[in-house]
Design a protein around this motif. Structure first.
Motif, PDB file in Angstrom:
ATOM      1  N   TYR A   1       7.448   1.004  -0.404  1.00 50.24           N
ATOM      2  CA  TYR A   1       7.043   0.786  -1.798  1.00 50.24           C
ATOM      3  C   TYR A   1       7.633  -0.521  -2.325  1.00 50.24           C
ATOM      4  O   TYR A   1       6.975  -1.270  -3.051  1.00 50.24           O
TER       5      TYR A   1
ATOM      6  N   HIS B   1       2.036  10.829  -6.875  1.00 54.40           N
ATOM      7  CA  HIS B   1       1.481  10.328  -8.136  1.00 54.40           C
ATOM      8  C   HIS B   1       0.872   8.937  -8.044  1.00 54.40           C
ATOM      9  O   HIS B   1       0.095   8.555  -8.922  1.00 54.40           O
ATOM     10  N   GLU B   2       1.199   8.199  -6.974  1.00 52.71           N
ATOM     11  CA  GLU B   2       0.673   6.839  -6.878  1.00 52.71           C
ATOM     12  C   GLU B   2      -0.177   6.610  -5.629  1.00 52.71           C
ATOM     13  O   GLU B   2      -1.278   6.070  -5.721  1.00 52.71           O
ATOM     14  N   ARG B   3       0.337   7.005  -4.467  1.00 55.51           N
ATOM     15  CA  ARG B   3      -0.385   6.675  -3.237  1.00 55.51           C
ATOM     16  C   ARG B   3      -1.574   7.593  -2.974  1.00 55.51           C
ATOM     17  O   ARG B   3      -2.675   7.120  -2.670  1.00 55.51           O
TER      18      ARG B   3
END
Length: 577
Positions: A512, A308-310
Protein backbone atom coordinates in the motif's frame (compact mmCIF):
# COMPACT_ATOMS: atom_id res chain seq x y z
CA UNK A 1 -22.32 -43.50 -19.49
CA UNK A 2 -25.64 -44.49 -17.90
CA UNK A 3 -27.53 -42.07 -20.17
CA UNK A 4 -27.14 -44.54 -23.01
CA UNK A 5 -28.74 -47.33 -21.04
CA UNK A 6 -32.24 -45.89 -20.72
CA UNK A 7 -32.58 -45.26 -24.46
CA UNK A 8 -31.19 -48.60 -25.56
CA UNK A 9 -33.64 -50.53 -23.37
CA UNK A 10 -36.56 -49.06 -25.34
CA UNK A 11 -35.26 -50.15 -28.75
CA UNK A 12 -37.47 -52.79 -30.39
CA UNK A 13 -34.48 -54.68 -31.82
CA UNK A 14 -32.14 -56.91 -29.88
CA UNK A 15 -29.13 -54.75 -29.17
CA UNK A 16 -26.64 -55.16 -26.34
CA UNK A 17 -27.55 -53.09 -23.32
CA UNK A 18 -25.14 -50.70 -21.64
CA UNK A 19 -24.68 -53.13 -18.76
CA UNK A 20 -23.72 -56.02 -21.09
CA UNK A 21 -20.94 -54.08 -22.81
CA UNK A 22 -17.39 -54.93 -21.71
CA UNK A 23 -16.12 -52.74 -18.90
CA UNK A 24 -13.24 -51.39 -21.02
CA UNK A 25 -15.62 -50.38 -23.79
CA UNK A 26 -17.93 -48.60 -21.35
CA UNK A 27 -14.93 -46.74 -19.94
CA UNK A 28 -13.72 -45.72 -23.41
CA UNK A 29 -17.20 -44.58 -24.47
CA UNK A 30 -17.71 -42.62 -21.25
CA UNK A 31 -14.32 -40.91 -21.44
CA UNK A 32 -14.83 -40.13 -25.11
CA UNK A 33 -18.25 -38.67 -24.40
CA UNK A 34 -17.08 -36.39 -21.60
CA UNK A 35 -13.98 -35.32 -23.48
CA UNK A 36 -16.29 -34.26 -26.29
CA UNK A 37 -18.56 -32.44 -23.86
CA UNK A 38 -15.55 -30.64 -22.35
CA UNK A 39 -14.29 -29.54 -25.76
CA UNK A 40 -17.68 -28.27 -26.90
CA UNK A 41 -18.31 -26.48 -23.62
CA UNK A 42 -14.81 -25.01 -23.50
CA UNK A 43 -14.90 -23.68 -27.05
CA UNK A 44 -18.33 -22.15 -26.49
CA UNK A 45 -17.33 -20.70 -23.12
CA UNK A 46 -14.01 -19.26 -24.46
CA UNK A 47 -10.73 -18.37 -22.76
CA UNK A 48 -8.67 -15.20 -22.95
CA UNK A 49 -5.02 -15.41 -24.09
CA UNK A 50 -2.23 -15.94 -21.56
CA UNK A 51 -1.53 -13.93 -19.39
CA UNK A 52 -4.49 -11.69 -18.59
CA UNK A 53 -6.96 -10.83 -15.85
CA UNK A 54 -6.40 -12.55 -12.54
CA UNK A 55 -3.54 -14.57 -13.98
CA UNK A 56 -1.41 -11.47 -13.48
CA UNK A 57 -1.74 -12.11 -9.75
CA UNK A 58 -2.20 -15.86 -9.47
CA UNK A 59 0.59 -16.87 -11.87
CA UNK A 60 3.25 -14.47 -10.59
CA UNK A 61 4.98 -16.65 -7.99
CA UNK A 62 4.93 -19.73 -10.20
CA UNK A 63 6.32 -17.93 -13.26
CA UNK A 64 9.00 -16.29 -11.13
CA UNK A 65 10.02 -19.73 -9.83
CA UNK A 66 10.10 -21.02 -13.43
CA UNK A 67 12.62 -18.33 -14.41
CA UNK A 68 10.23 -16.35 -16.61
CA UNK A 69 12.07 -13.15 -17.56
CA UNK A 70 13.43 -11.54 -14.41
CA UNK A 71 10.29 -11.93 -12.32
CA UNK A 72 12.35 -13.57 -9.58
CA UNK A 73 13.68 -10.05 -8.90
CA UNK A 74 10.16 -8.59 -8.55
CA UNK A 75 9.28 -7.45 -5.03
CA UNK A 76 5.79 -8.99 -4.99
CA UNK A 77 7.11 -12.30 -6.33
CA UNK A 78 9.31 -12.52 -3.23
CA UNK A 79 6.50 -12.02 -0.71
CA UNK A 80 4.78 -14.97 1.00
CA UNK A 81 3.13 -17.17 -1.61
CA UNK A 82 -0.60 -17.58 -0.81
CA UNK A 83 -1.00 -20.38 -3.38
CA UNK A 84 1.97 -22.76 -3.00
CA UNK A 85 0.40 -25.76 -4.75
CA UNK A 86 -0.98 -23.72 -7.63
CA UNK A 87 2.37 -21.93 -7.98
CA UNK A 88 4.05 -25.33 -8.22
CA UNK A 89 1.66 -26.29 -11.03
CA UNK A 90 2.37 -22.99 -12.83
CA UNK A 91 6.10 -23.45 -12.32
CA UNK A 92 6.17 -26.95 -13.81
CA UNK A 93 3.79 -26.12 -16.64
CA UNK A 94 5.65 -22.98 -17.68
CA UNK A 95 8.83 -25.05 -17.96
CA UNK A 96 7.14 -27.70 -20.13
CA UNK A 97 4.66 -25.81 -22.33
CA UNK A 98 2.45 -22.87 -21.24
CA UNK A 99 -0.24 -23.95 -23.71
CA UNK A 100 -1.04 -26.73 -21.26
CA UNK A 101 -2.85 -24.11 -19.15
CA UNK A 102 -5.59 -24.11 -21.80
CA UNK A 103 -5.78 -27.92 -21.62
CA UNK A 104 -6.09 -27.82 -17.84
CA UNK A 105 -9.08 -25.55 -18.17
CA UNK A 106 -10.75 -27.86 -20.68
CA UNK A 107 -10.33 -30.69 -18.17
CA UNK A 108 -11.97 -28.58 -15.46
CA UNK A 109 -14.76 -27.67 -17.88
CA UNK A 110 -15.38 -31.40 -18.30
CA UNK A 111 -15.38 -31.96 -14.53
CA UNK A 112 -17.87 -29.09 -14.13
CA UNK A 113 -20.32 -30.47 -16.70
CA UNK A 114 -19.92 -34.05 -15.48
CA UNK A 115 -20.52 -33.04 -11.86
CA UNK A 116 -23.63 -30.97 -12.58
CA UNK A 117 -25.01 -33.76 -14.79
CA UNK A 118 -24.25 -36.36 -12.14
CA UNK A 119 -25.87 -34.39 -9.33
CA UNK A 120 -28.94 -33.69 -11.45
CA UNK A 121 -29.08 -37.37 -12.33
CA UNK A 122 -29.07 -38.38 -8.67
CA UNK A 123 -31.97 -36.04 -7.89
CA UNK A 124 -34.06 -35.98 -11.09
CA UNK A 125 -32.83 -38.93 -13.15
CA UNK A 126 -31.29 -36.95 -15.99
CA UNK A 127 -29.20 -40.04 -16.83
CA UNK A 128 -32.27 -42.19 -17.51
CA UNK A 129 -31.87 -41.65 -21.23
CA UNK A 130 -29.59 -40.04 -23.77
CA UNK A 131 -32.45 -37.70 -24.68
CA UNK A 132 -32.61 -36.24 -21.18
CA UNK A 133 -28.84 -35.96 -21.00
CA UNK A 134 -28.69 -34.07 -24.30
CA UNK A 135 -31.42 -31.68 -23.23
CA UNK A 136 -29.74 -31.07 -19.89
CA UNK A 137 -26.29 -30.45 -21.34
CA UNK A 138 -27.77 -28.18 -24.01
CA UNK A 139 -29.41 -26.15 -21.26
CA UNK A 140 -26.12 -25.91 -19.33
CA UNK A 141 -24.37 -24.86 -22.53
CA UNK A 142 -26.99 -22.17 -23.19
CA UNK A 143 -26.37 -20.64 -19.77
CA UNK A 144 -22.58 -20.56 -20.31
CA UNK A 145 -22.11 -19.96 -24.06
CA UNK A 146 -20.24 -16.66 -24.47
CA UNK A 147 -21.95 -15.92 -27.76
CA UNK A 148 -25.44 -16.20 -26.28
CA UNK A 149 -24.48 -14.23 -23.16
CA UNK A 150 -23.12 -11.37 -25.26
CA UNK A 151 -26.02 -11.45 -27.70
CA UNK A 152 -28.68 -11.27 -25.01
CA UNK A 153 -26.83 -8.49 -23.22
CA UNK A 154 -26.40 -6.39 -26.38
CA UNK A 155 -29.83 -6.95 -27.92
CA UNK A 156 -32.05 -7.42 -24.89
CA UNK A 157 -30.04 -5.74 -22.13
CA UNK A 158 -30.20 -9.04 -20.21
CA UNK A 159 -27.11 -10.47 -18.54
CA UNK A 160 -27.75 -14.15 -17.84
CA UNK A 161 -24.41 -14.72 -16.11
CA UNK A 162 -26.26 -14.46 -12.79
CA UNK A 163 -27.42 -18.02 -13.53
CA UNK A 164 -23.85 -19.35 -13.21
CA UNK A 165 -21.92 -16.83 -11.08
CA UNK A 166 -22.12 -16.27 -7.35
CA UNK A 167 -22.68 -13.14 -5.30
CA UNK A 168 -20.11 -10.36 -4.93
CA UNK A 169 -18.65 -10.81 -8.41
CA UNK A 170 -17.31 -14.26 -7.50
CA UNK A 171 -17.46 -17.35 -9.67
CA UNK A 172 -16.17 -20.87 -10.23
CA UNK A 173 -15.39 -20.39 -13.90
CA UNK A 174 -14.01 -17.27 -15.52
CA UNK A 175 -12.45 -16.22 -18.79
CA UNK A 176 -9.03 -17.37 -17.66
CA UNK A 177 -7.69 -20.47 -15.93
CA UNK A 178 -6.76 -19.74 -12.32
CA UNK A 179 -6.67 -21.37 -8.89
CA UNK A 180 -10.33 -20.64 -8.11
CA UNK A 181 -11.30 -22.79 -11.13
CA UNK A 182 -10.48 -25.85 -9.03
CA UNK A 183 -13.68 -25.09 -7.12
CA UNK A 184 -15.38 -27.40 -9.64
CA UNK A 185 -13.86 -30.22 -7.58
CA UNK A 186 -16.27 -29.27 -4.78
CA UNK A 187 -19.11 -30.08 -7.17
CA UNK A 188 -17.38 -33.35 -8.04
CA UNK A 189 -17.11 -34.06 -4.32
CA UNK A 190 -20.85 -33.55 -3.87
CA UNK A 191 -21.59 -35.91 -6.74
CA UNK A 192 -19.25 -38.53 -5.28
CA UNK A 193 -20.98 -38.17 -1.91
CA UNK A 194 -24.40 -38.70 -3.47
CA UNK A 195 -23.04 -41.92 -4.99
CA UNK A 196 -21.70 -42.90 -1.55
CA UNK A 197 -18.10 -42.71 -2.79
CA UNK A 198 -16.93 -41.08 0.42
CA UNK A 199 -13.17 -41.35 -0.12
CA UNK A 200 -13.49 -39.72 -3.54
CA UNK A 201 -15.75 -37.07 -2.06
CA UNK A 202 -13.24 -36.15 0.63
CA UNK A 203 -10.27 -36.28 -1.77
CA UNK A 204 -11.94 -33.92 -4.27
CA UNK A 205 -12.91 -31.53 -1.50
CA UNK A 206 -9.38 -31.44 -0.05
CA UNK A 207 -7.71 -30.93 -3.43
CA UNK A 208 -9.98 -27.94 -4.14
CA UNK A 209 -8.92 -26.38 -0.82
CA UNK A 210 -5.24 -27.06 -1.43
CA UNK A 211 -5.42 -25.12 -4.68
CA UNK A 212 -7.47 -22.28 -3.18
CA UNK A 213 -7.71 -21.92 0.59
CA UNK A 214 -10.67 -19.54 0.22
CA UNK A 215 -12.75 -22.70 -0.26
CA UNK A 216 -12.02 -23.90 3.28
CA UNK A 217 -15.19 -22.30 4.63
CA UNK A 218 -17.41 -23.89 1.98
CA UNK A 219 -15.59 -27.20 2.37
CA UNK A 220 -16.17 -27.16 6.13
CA UNK A 221 -19.93 -26.69 5.61
CA UNK A 222 -20.01 -29.44 2.98
CA UNK A 223 -18.10 -31.81 5.26
CA UNK A 224 -20.50 -31.05 8.11
CA UNK A 225 -23.41 -31.96 5.85
CA UNK A 226 -21.69 -35.20 4.81
CA UNK A 227 -21.11 -36.21 8.42
CA UNK A 228 -24.68 -35.40 9.51
CA UNK A 229 -26.20 -37.38 6.66
CA UNK A 230 -23.92 -40.37 7.23
CA UNK A 231 -24.58 -40.28 10.99
CA UNK A 232 -28.33 -40.17 10.43
CA UNK A 233 -28.21 -43.05 7.97
CA UNK A 234 -25.99 -45.09 10.26
CA UNK A 235 -28.47 -44.58 13.10
CA UNK A 236 -31.26 -45.76 10.84
CA UNK A 237 -29.20 -48.81 9.99
CA UNK A 238 -28.49 -49.49 13.66
CA UNK A 239 -32.20 -49.34 14.46
CA UNK A 240 -33.15 -51.36 11.37
CA UNK A 241 -35.56 -48.65 10.28
CA UNK A 242 -36.70 -48.10 6.74
CA UNK A 243 -35.29 -44.88 5.26
CA UNK A 244 -38.67 -43.14 5.22
CA UNK A 245 -39.31 -43.67 8.91
CA UNK A 246 -38.15 -41.01 11.31
CA UNK A 247 -35.91 -41.71 14.26
CA UNK A 248 -38.67 -40.56 16.58
CA UNK A 249 -41.00 -43.18 15.15
CA UNK A 250 -38.23 -45.73 15.41
CA UNK A 251 -37.80 -45.13 19.12
CA UNK A 252 -41.48 -45.72 19.72
CA UNK A 253 -41.83 -48.68 17.39
CA UNK A 254 -38.51 -50.45 17.87
CA UNK A 255 -35.77 -50.51 20.48
CA UNK A 256 -34.72 -47.33 22.30
CA UNK A 257 -31.62 -45.50 21.09
CA UNK A 258 -28.70 -46.48 23.32
CA UNK A 259 -25.32 -44.85 23.82
CA UNK A 260 -23.72 -47.88 22.21
CA UNK A 261 -25.87 -47.29 19.12
CA UNK A 262 -24.67 -43.70 18.97
CA UNK A 263 -21.03 -44.75 19.25
CA UNK A 264 -21.42 -47.38 16.57
CA UNK A 265 -23.23 -45.02 14.24
CA UNK A 266 -20.67 -42.26 14.78
CA UNK A 267 -17.65 -44.39 13.81
CA UNK A 268 -17.75 -43.79 10.07
CA UNK A 269 -18.54 -40.05 10.17
CA UNK A 270 -15.92 -39.60 12.89
CA UNK A 271 -13.14 -41.17 10.84
CA UNK A 272 -14.20 -39.36 7.68
CA UNK A 273 -14.24 -36.06 9.53
CA UNK A 274 -10.89 -36.74 11.17
CA UNK A 275 -9.36 -37.74 7.82
CA UNK A 276 -10.58 -34.54 6.22
CA UNK A 277 -9.22 -32.47 9.09
CA UNK A 278 -5.81 -34.15 8.92
CA UNK A 279 -5.61 -33.64 5.15
CA UNK A 280 -6.32 -29.91 5.31
CA UNK A 281 -4.23 -29.38 8.46
CA UNK A 282 -1.00 -28.69 6.49
CA UNK A 283 -2.80 -25.96 4.55
CA UNK A 284 -4.12 -24.37 7.74
CA UNK A 285 -0.62 -24.55 9.26
CA UNK A 286 0.94 -22.98 6.15
CA UNK A 287 -1.54 -20.10 6.14
CA UNK A 288 -0.95 -19.45 9.80
CA UNK A 289 2.84 -19.79 9.63
CA UNK A 290 3.48 -17.79 6.45
CA UNK A 291 0.39 -15.58 6.08
CA UNK A 292 -0.58 -15.13 9.73
CA UNK A 293 -0.71 -11.81 11.56
CA UNK A 294 2.54 -10.08 12.44
CA UNK A 295 0.70 -8.11 15.10
CA UNK A 296 -2.88 -7.23 15.93
CA UNK A 297 -2.35 -3.66 14.78
CA UNK A 298 -0.79 -4.49 11.42
CA UNK A 299 -3.42 -7.13 10.79
CA UNK A 300 -6.22 -4.65 11.43
CA UNK A 301 -4.64 -2.10 9.10
CA UNK A 302 -4.07 -4.65 6.35
CA UNK A 303 -7.62 -5.98 6.62
CA UNK A 304 -9.01 -2.46 6.41
CA UNK A 305 -6.99 -1.75 3.26
CA UNK A 306 -8.05 -4.95 1.51
CA UNK A 307 -11.69 -4.90 2.58
CA UNK A 308 -12.49 -1.21 2.17
CA UNK A 309 -10.13 -0.12 -0.60
CA UNK A 310 -8.71 -2.97 -2.68
CA UNK A 311 -11.60 -5.44 -3.04
CA UNK A 312 -14.78 -3.81 -1.65
CA UNK A 313 -16.73 -5.30 -4.58
CA UNK A 314 -16.01 -8.73 -3.07
CA UNK A 315 -16.20 -7.84 0.61
CA UNK A 316 -18.81 -5.10 1.10
CA UNK A 317 -22.42 -6.38 0.97
CA UNK A 318 -23.67 -2.85 0.35
CA UNK A 319 -21.91 -2.96 -3.02
CA UNK A 320 -23.27 -6.26 -4.31
CA UNK A 321 -26.69 -6.69 -2.66
CA UNK A 322 -28.90 -5.52 -5.53
CA UNK A 323 -31.70 -6.83 -7.72
CA UNK A 324 -29.41 -9.34 -9.39
CA UNK A 325 -28.38 -10.65 -5.97
CA UNK A 326 -32.07 -10.90 -5.03
CA UNK A 327 -32.72 -13.05 -8.11
CA UNK A 328 -29.77 -15.27 -7.24
CA UNK A 329 -31.00 -15.77 -3.69
CA UNK A 330 -34.45 -16.71 -4.98
CA UNK A 331 -32.76 -19.09 -7.39
CA UNK A 332 -30.85 -20.69 -4.51
CA UNK A 333 -34.02 -21.01 -2.41
CA UNK A 334 -35.79 -22.80 -5.25
CA UNK A 335 -32.79 -25.06 -5.73
CA UNK A 336 -32.72 -25.98 -2.03
CA UNK A 337 -36.46 -26.72 -2.00
CA UNK A 338 -36.11 -28.99 -5.04
CA UNK A 339 -33.77 -31.24 -3.05
CA UNK A 340 -36.03 -31.74 -0.02
CA UNK A 341 -36.38 -35.47 -0.59
CA UNK A 342 -32.76 -36.21 -1.45
CA UNK A 343 -29.42 -36.45 0.33
CA UNK A 344 -28.41 -33.29 -1.52
CA UNK A 345 -30.75 -31.27 0.67
CA UNK A 346 -28.43 -31.46 3.67
CA UNK A 347 -25.48 -30.25 1.59
CA UNK A 348 -27.31 -27.32 0.03
CA UNK A 349 -29.05 -26.42 3.29
CA UNK A 350 -25.74 -26.40 5.20
CA UNK A 351 -24.13 -24.23 2.54
CA UNK A 352 -27.06 -21.83 2.35
CA UNK A 353 -27.65 -21.59 6.11
CA UNK A 354 -23.95 -21.36 6.93
CA UNK A 355 -23.40 -18.66 4.34
CA UNK A 356 -26.50 -16.77 5.43
CA UNK A 357 -25.70 -16.88 9.16
CA UNK A 358 -22.08 -15.79 8.80
CA UNK A 359 -23.03 -13.12 6.26
CA UNK A 360 -25.63 -11.75 8.66
CA UNK A 361 -23.04 -11.70 11.44
CA UNK A 362 -20.62 -9.82 9.19
CA UNK A 363 -23.23 -7.24 8.23
CA UNK A 364 -24.28 -6.84 11.88
CA UNK A 365 -20.78 -6.54 13.30
CA UNK A 366 -18.96 -5.01 10.35
CA UNK A 367 -16.11 -7.46 10.93
CA UNK A 368 -13.31 -7.04 8.40
CA UNK A 369 -12.07 -10.57 9.10
CA UNK A 370 -15.44 -12.06 8.17
CA UNK A 371 -15.68 -9.76 5.17
CA UNK A 372 -12.35 -11.05 3.84
CA UNK A 373 -13.44 -14.61 4.57
CA UNK A 374 -16.44 -13.92 2.34
CA UNK A 375 -19.10 -16.31 3.67
CA UNK A 376 -21.22 -15.38 0.63
CA UNK A 377 -18.68 -17.26 -1.50
CA UNK A 378 -20.81 -20.38 -0.95
CA UNK A 379 -23.04 -18.91 -3.67
CA UNK A 380 -20.49 -19.84 -6.35
CA UNK A 381 -21.57 -23.42 -5.67
CA UNK A 382 -25.22 -22.86 -4.86
CA UNK A 383 -26.06 -20.81 -7.95
CA UNK A 384 -24.86 -23.25 -10.64
CA UNK A 385 -26.23 -26.13 -8.58
CA UNK A 386 -29.64 -24.47 -8.36
CA UNK A 387 -29.67 -23.58 -12.05
CA UNK A 388 -28.87 -27.15 -13.03
CA UNK A 389 -31.47 -28.56 -10.63
CA UNK A 390 -34.18 -26.27 -11.97
CA UNK A 391 -33.25 -27.31 -15.50
CA UNK A 392 -33.32 -30.98 -14.51
CA UNK A 393 -36.69 -30.50 -12.78
CA UNK A 394 -38.14 -28.96 -15.96
CA UNK A 395 -36.88 -31.91 -18.03
CA UNK A 396 -38.36 -34.37 -15.50
CA UNK A 397 -41.67 -32.48 -15.60
CA UNK A 398 -41.76 -32.66 -19.40
CA UNK A 399 -41.03 -36.37 -19.20
CA UNK A 400 -44.00 -36.87 -16.87
CA UNK A 401 -46.28 -34.86 -19.15
CA UNK A 402 -45.26 -37.01 -22.11
CA UNK A 403 -45.73 -40.28 -20.25
CA UNK A 404 -48.34 -42.82 -21.34
CA UNK A 405 -50.00 -45.04 -18.70
CA UNK A 406 -49.37 -48.75 -19.13
CA UNK A 407 -51.39 -51.80 -18.24
CA UNK A 408 -51.92 -52.58 -14.58
CA UNK A 409 -49.38 -55.39 -14.80
CA UNK A 410 -46.68 -52.90 -15.71
CA UNK A 411 -45.35 -50.56 -13.07
CA UNK A 412 -43.99 -47.36 -14.56
CA UNK A 413 -45.69 -45.43 -17.37
CA UNK A 414 -44.00 -45.26 -20.77
CA UNK A 415 -41.88 -42.09 -20.92
CA UNK A 416 -42.00 -40.88 -24.51
CA UNK A 417 -39.21 -38.42 -23.82
CA UNK A 418 -36.88 -41.39 -23.32
CA UNK A 419 -37.84 -43.17 -26.53
CA UNK A 420 -34.91 -43.59 -28.94
CA UNK A 421 -37.01 -42.43 -31.90
CA UNK A 422 -37.31 -39.01 -30.28
CA UNK A 423 -33.52 -38.90 -30.37
CA UNK A 424 -33.89 -38.32 -34.12
CA UNK A 425 -35.46 -34.97 -33.25
CA UNK A 426 -33.51 -33.97 -30.16
CA UNK A 427 -30.02 -34.86 -31.39
CA UNK A 428 -30.08 -32.65 -34.53
CA UNK A 429 -31.46 -29.70 -32.56
CA UNK A 430 -28.84 -30.03 -29.85
CA UNK A 431 -26.11 -30.56 -32.44
CA UNK A 432 -27.17 -27.46 -34.36
CA UNK A 433 -27.22 -25.29 -31.23
CA UNK A 434 -23.93 -26.68 -29.94
CA UNK A 435 -22.11 -26.25 -33.24
CA UNK A 436 -23.37 -22.68 -33.50
CA UNK A 437 -22.23 -21.94 -29.95
CA UNK A 438 -18.81 -23.43 -30.75
CA UNK A 439 -18.41 -21.49 -34.02
CA UNK A 440 -19.42 -18.22 -32.39
CA UNK A 441 -17.23 -18.96 -29.40
CA UNK A 442 -14.22 -19.57 -31.64
CA UNK A 443 -14.91 -16.27 -33.41
CA UNK A 444 -15.00 -14.47 -30.07
CA UNK A 445 -11.83 -16.31 -29.02
CA UNK A 446 -10.01 -15.06 -32.11
CA UNK A 447 -11.24 -11.54 -31.40
CA UNK A 448 -9.67 -11.73 -27.94
CA UNK A 449 -6.28 -12.35 -29.52
CA UNK A 450 -6.76 -9.86 -32.36
CA UNK A 451 -7.79 -7.05 -30.02
CA UNK A 452 -4.76 -7.70 -27.86
CA UNK A 453 -2.36 -7.86 -30.81
CA UNK A 454 -3.68 -4.55 -32.13
CA UNK A 455 -3.39 -2.86 -28.77
CA UNK A 456 -1.00 0.08 -28.76
CA UNK A 457 0.53 -1.27 -25.57
CA UNK A 458 2.11 -4.15 -27.45
CA UNK A 459 4.74 -2.09 -29.26
CA UNK A 460 5.88 -0.57 -25.99
CA UNK A 461 5.85 -3.86 -24.08
CA UNK A 462 7.70 -5.65 -26.90
CA UNK A 463 10.42 -3.02 -26.59
CA UNK A 464 10.69 -3.62 -22.84
CA UNK A 465 10.86 -7.37 -23.31
CA UNK A 466 13.52 -7.06 -26.01
CA UNK A 467 15.75 -4.79 -23.88
CA UNK A 468 15.14 -6.45 -20.51
CA UNK A 469 18.14 -7.02 -18.26
CA UNK A 470 18.81 -8.07 -14.70
CA UNK A 471 18.50 -5.26 -12.17
CA UNK A 472 15.86 -3.33 -14.09
CA UNK A 473 12.76 -2.29 -12.14
CA UNK A 474 9.95 -0.50 -13.93
CA UNK A 475 7.41 1.87 -12.44
CA UNK A 476 4.00 1.96 -14.14
CA UNK A 477 0.91 3.92 -13.18
CA UNK A 478 -0.46 1.54 -10.50
CA UNK A 479 -4.20 2.14 -10.86
CA UNK A 480 -4.29 2.06 -14.67
CA UNK A 481 -5.86 -1.25 -15.65
CA UNK A 482 -4.22 -1.15 -19.10
CA UNK A 483 -0.87 -1.81 -17.39
CA UNK A 484 -2.08 -4.86 -15.44
CA UNK A 485 -0.58 -7.21 -18.06
CA UNK A 486 2.76 -5.37 -18.23
CA UNK A 487 4.64 -7.53 -15.73
CA UNK A 488 3.75 -10.97 -17.09
CA UNK A 489 3.87 -9.92 -20.74
CA UNK A 490 7.36 -8.46 -20.48
CA UNK A 491 8.81 -10.52 -17.64
CA UNK A 492 10.02 -7.26 -16.11
CA UNK A 493 9.93 -6.58 -12.35
CA UNK A 494 7.78 -3.59 -11.46
CA UNK A 495 7.65 -1.41 -8.40
CA UNK A 496 3.95 -2.10 -7.79
CA UNK A 497 0.45 -2.08 -9.24
CA UNK A 498 -3.04 -2.00 -7.77
CA UNK A 499 -4.22 -5.19 -9.44
CA UNK A 500 -1.87 -7.61 -7.68
CA UNK A 501 -1.50 -7.50 -3.93
CA UNK A 502 0.12 -9.72 -1.27
CA UNK A 503 -1.75 -11.42 1.58
CA UNK A 504 0.48 -11.25 4.65
CA UNK A 505 -0.36 -8.16 6.70
CA UNK A 506 3.15 -6.66 6.76
CA UNK A 507 3.44 -7.18 3.00
CA UNK A 508 0.04 -5.56 2.44
CA UNK A 509 1.18 -2.46 4.33
CA UNK A 510 4.39 -2.28 2.28
CA UNK A 511 2.38 -2.80 -0.94
CA UNK A 512 0.00 0.00 0.00
CA UNK A 513 2.89 2.35 0.78
CA UNK A 514 4.42 1.62 -2.62
CA UNK A 515 1.09 2.31 -4.33
CA UNK A 516 0.82 5.64 -2.52
CA UNK A 517 4.37 6.59 -3.55
CA UNK A 518 3.70 5.76 -7.19
CA UNK A 519 0.37 7.62 -7.06
CA UNK A 520 2.15 10.63 -5.64
CA UNK A 521 4.48 10.75 -8.64
CA UNK A 522 1.81 10.34 -11.31
CA UNK A 523 -0.57 12.79 -9.60
CA UNK A 524 2.05 15.44 -8.75
CA UNK A 525 0.98 18.85 -10.14
CA UNK A 526 4.31 20.00 -11.58
CA UNK A 527 7.68 18.92 -12.90
CA UNK A 528 9.62 19.96 -9.81
CA UNK A 529 7.39 17.88 -7.54
CA UNK A 530 7.52 14.90 -9.91
CA UNK A 531 11.32 14.97 -10.11
CA UNK A 532 11.69 15.16 -6.32
CA UNK A 533 9.34 12.21 -5.81
CA UNK A 534 11.01 10.24 -8.60
CA UNK A 535 14.42 10.73 -7.03
CA UNK A 536 13.10 9.43 -3.70
CA UNK A 537 11.45 6.43 -5.38
CA UNK A 538 14.70 5.56 -7.14
CA UNK A 539 16.64 5.69 -3.88
CA UNK A 540 14.06 3.77 -1.86
CA UNK A 541 12.80 1.11 -4.29
CA UNK A 542 15.55 0.84 -6.87
CA UNK A 543 13.34 1.88 -9.80
CA UNK A 544 15.44 2.15 -12.97
CA UNK A 545 12.77 2.85 -15.60
CA UNK A 546 9.56 4.86 -15.58
CA UNK A 547 6.64 4.47 -17.94
CA UNK A 548 4.54 7.60 -18.49
CA UNK A 549 1.73 8.63 -20.78
CA UNK A 550 1.72 11.44 -23.30
CA UNK A 551 0.99 14.14 -20.69
CA UNK A 552 4.34 13.52 -18.98
CA UNK A 553 6.39 12.78 -22.10
CA UNK A 554 8.29 16.07 -21.74
CA UNK A 555 9.43 15.42 -18.17
CA UNK A 556 13.01 16.64 -17.67
CA UNK A 557 14.59 15.97 -14.29
CA UNK A 558 18.17 15.93 -15.47
CA UNK A 559 18.57 12.26 -14.57
CA UNK A 560 15.95 10.75 -16.88
CA UNK A 561 16.47 9.91 -20.55
CA UNK A 562 13.75 8.83 -22.98
CA UNK A 563 14.63 5.44 -24.47
CA UNK A 564 11.22 4.75 -26.02
CA UNK A 565 8.54 7.09 -27.35
CA UNK A 566 5.26 6.52 -29.15
CA UNK A 567 2.10 8.52 -29.59
CA UNK A 568 0.86 7.37 -26.20
CA UNK A 569 3.76 6.14 -24.11
CA UNK A 570 7.26 7.18 -23.12
CA UNK A 571 9.82 5.18 -21.17
CA UNK A 572 12.50 6.99 -19.20
CA UNK A 573 15.70 5.35 -18.03
CA UNK A 574 16.95 6.84 -14.76
CA UNK A 575 20.66 7.54 -14.24
CA UNK A 576 21.22 8.46 -10.63
CA UNK A 577 24.40 7.75 -8.64
Amino acid sequence: MNAFAGSWKLLPTKLPTWETLPAWLRLVLSLGWWVGVAVVFGLAYTQTPLYEGNQNTKFLHGLAQAGFGYLHEDWLANTADPLPLFSLLVNLTARINPDLFYIYYFILFGVYCYSLWGIASQVFGVNRSLNRTLLFLAGILAVHARWLIMRLEVRQGLNIEFLQNGLAGQYLLGLEFQNSSFGVLLLLSIYAFLRRKYISAIASLVIACLFHSAYLFSAALITLAYLLVILFEELQSQLSVAPKVTLAAARSAKKPLSFADLLQAARRPFWLGLTTLLLVAPLVWYNQAFLGASSAESQAQALSILVHERIPHHTQPAQFLNRTADLQMVLILVGVLLTLRSRLFAVMACLACGGLIFSAVQIWTGSDSLALLGPWRVSVLLVPLSTSLILAAIIAGIARLLSIPRRASQNAPLALLDHPLLLLVIAPLVFNFSSRAVRRGMDIQSEYGASFRQNQLVEMMDFVRAHLASGQVYMVEPREAEFDDFRLYTGAPIMINWKSHPYKDSDVLEWYQRVQQADAFYNAPGEIEKCAILKEINARYGVTHVLVKKRDAGLNCGFNQAIFQSTRYTIFALSLP
